[in-house]
Design a protein around this motif. Structure first.
Motif, PDB file in Angstrom:
ATOM      1  N   UNK A  59       0.830  -1.209   0.000  1.00  0.00           N
ATOM      2  CA  UNK A  59       0.000   0.000   0.000  1.00  0.00           C
ATOM      3  C   UNK A  59       0.864   1.258   0.000  1.00  0.00           C
ATOM      4  N   UNK A  60       1.913   1.248   0.822  1.00  0.00           N
ATOM      5  CA  UNK A  60       2.780   2.419   0.953  1.00  0.00           C
ATOM      6  C   UNK A  60       3.653   2.641  -0.282  1.00  0.00           C
ATOM      7  N   UNK A  61       4.004   1.544  -0.952  1.00  0.00           N
ATOM      8  CA  UNK A  61       4.890   1.613  -2.120  1.00  0.00           C
ATOM      9  C   UNK A  61       4.282   0.824  -3.278  1.00  0.00           C
ATOM     10  N   UNK A  75      16.445  -4.276  -6.781  1.00  0.00           N
ATOM     11  CA  UNK A  75      16.210  -3.075  -5.967  1.00  0.00           C
ATOM     12  C   UNK A  75      16.773  -1.854  -6.674  1.00  0.00           C
ATOM     13  N   UNK A  76      15.938  -0.827  -6.782  1.00  0.00           N
ATOM     14  CA  UNK A  76      16.323   0.445  -7.382  1.00  0.00           C
ATOM     15  C   UNK A  76      16.805   1.365  -6.258  1.00  0.00           C
ATOM     16  N   UNK A  77      18.103   1.322  -6.023  1.00  0.00           N
ATOM     17  CA  UNK A  77      18.674   2.093  -4.917  1.00  0.00           C
ATOM     18  C   UNK A  77      18.473   3.597  -5.107  1.00  0.00           C
ATOM     19  N   UNK A  78      18.533   4.057  -6.352  1.00  0.00           N
ATOM     20  CA  UNK A  78      18.316   5.483  -6.619  1.00  0.00           C
ATOM     21  C   UNK A  78      16.905   5.898  -6.223  1.00  0.00           C
ATOM     22  N   UNK A  79      15.914   5.058  -6.512  1.00  0.00           N
ATOM     23  CA  UNK A  79      14.528   5.326  -6.120  1.00  0.00           C
ATOM     24  C   UNK A  79      14.412   5.395  -4.596  1.00  0.00           C
ATOM     25  N   UNK A  81      16.738   6.096  -2.424  1.00  0.00           N
ATOM     26  CA  UNK A  81      17.524   7.173  -1.836  1.00  0.00           C
ATOM     27  C   UNK A  81      17.183   8.557  -2.389  1.00  0.00           C
ATOM     28  N   UNK A  82      16.192   8.612  -3.253  1.00  0.00           N
ATOM     29  CA  UNK A  82      15.739   9.922  -3.738  1.00  0.00           C
ATOM     30  C   UNK A  82      15.130  10.673  -2.551  1.00  0.00           C
ATOM     31  N   UNK A  83      14.974  11.986  -2.675  1.00  0.00           N
ATOM     32  CA  UNK A  83      14.380  12.760  -1.578  1.00  0.00           C
ATOM     33  C   UNK A  83      13.015  12.211  -1.203  1.00  0.00           C
ATOM     34  N   UNK A  84      12.177  11.935  -2.213  1.00  0.00           N
ATOM     35  CA  UNK A  84      10.844  11.395  -1.958  1.00  0.00           C
ATOM     36  C   UNK A  84      10.945   9.993  -1.341  1.00  0.00           C
ATOM     37  N   UNK A  85      11.840   9.173  -1.872  1.00  0.00           N
ATOM     38  CA  UNK A  85      12.017   7.819  -1.354  1.00  0.00           C
ATOM     39  C   UNK A  85      12.454   7.823   0.101  1.00  0.00           C
ATOM     40  N   UNK A  86      13.435   8.658   0.423  1.00  0.00           N
ATOM     41  CA  UNK A  86      13.912   8.736   1.816  1.00  0.00           C
ATOM     42  C   UNK A  86      12.785   9.126   2.756  1.00  0.00           C
ATOM     43  N   UNK A  93       9.358   3.146   8.070  1.00  0.00           N
ATOM     44  CA  UNK A  93      10.242   2.490   9.047  1.00  0.00           C
ATOM     45  C   UNK A  93       9.831   2.818  10.468  1.00  0.00           C
ATOM     46  N   UNK A  94       9.529   4.073  10.738  1.00  0.00           N
ATOM     47  CA  UNK A  94       9.188   4.494  12.100  1.00  0.00           C
ATOM     48  C   UNK A  94       7.967   3.766  12.654  1.00  0.00           C
TER      49      UNK A  94
END
Length: 162
Positions: A59-61, A75-79, A81-86, A93-94
């Motif tokens: 749902x979240x992704x 795994x798309x590491x750039x996705x 670690x993008x600002x939106x992804x982070x 995670x929280x």
């Protein structure tokens, strides 16, 4: 002797602490690879709340389900670690802080589910991110090839001994 409060946000990265974290991450990866060798990934349960993690992640992704699960397979590491992804991952995670032990502990994960752990096929993620990807990979059959590779490696090692 005066004691000072330890502030992890301002602590320097001590080489020994980093080494200990690296050792733990490698041990976790080896344990998981051994599990993939012994257990059909589709039958593997990694946490008590696998269902919740899987459903929440999808749902979240929603992009994880796109293109026949391309972002789960590789795994798309750039996705991530993008600002939106982070931002999105941090929020996700929280939510597991009180549900998953060591939820934010570092873990090694294979970037391509069809291959084994290697220097070029491994990135560092949080434990809950590891669970998101590996629970989904297991359920969707994306780790079936890894299971076969792990079994083949075990067989080769056994023959080498004899």
């Amino acid at each position: 002797m005066a004691t000072q409060r330890f502030d992890p946000n301002n602590a320097q990265n001590l080489v020994e602490i980093e080494k200990q974290f690296a050792v733990k991450a490698v041990e976790h990866a080896q344990t998981y690879w051994n599990l993939l060798e012994k257990v059909n990934p589709r039958d593997l349960k990694l946490t008590k709340i696998d269902d919740e993690i899987f459903e929440h992640a999808m749902k979240a992704f929603p992009e994880l389900a796109e293109d026949n699960y391309a972002k789960l397979t590789v795994i798309d590491e750039d996705w991530m670690k993008s600002d939106d992804g982070k931002k999105r991952w941090r929020e996700f995670i929280q939510q597991y802080e009180k549900k998953i032990k060591d939820y934010n502990f570092g873990s090694l994960i294979r970037t391509d589910a069809r291959q084994e752990y290697s220097e070029t096929n491994t990135i560092f993620v949080t434990r809950i991110q590891f669970y998101v990807f590996e629970i989904a990979r297991n359920r969707l059959g994306l780790n079936d090839r890894a299971h076969e590779i792990a079994k083949e490696e075990k067989e080769k090692a056994k023959k080498k001994k004899n």
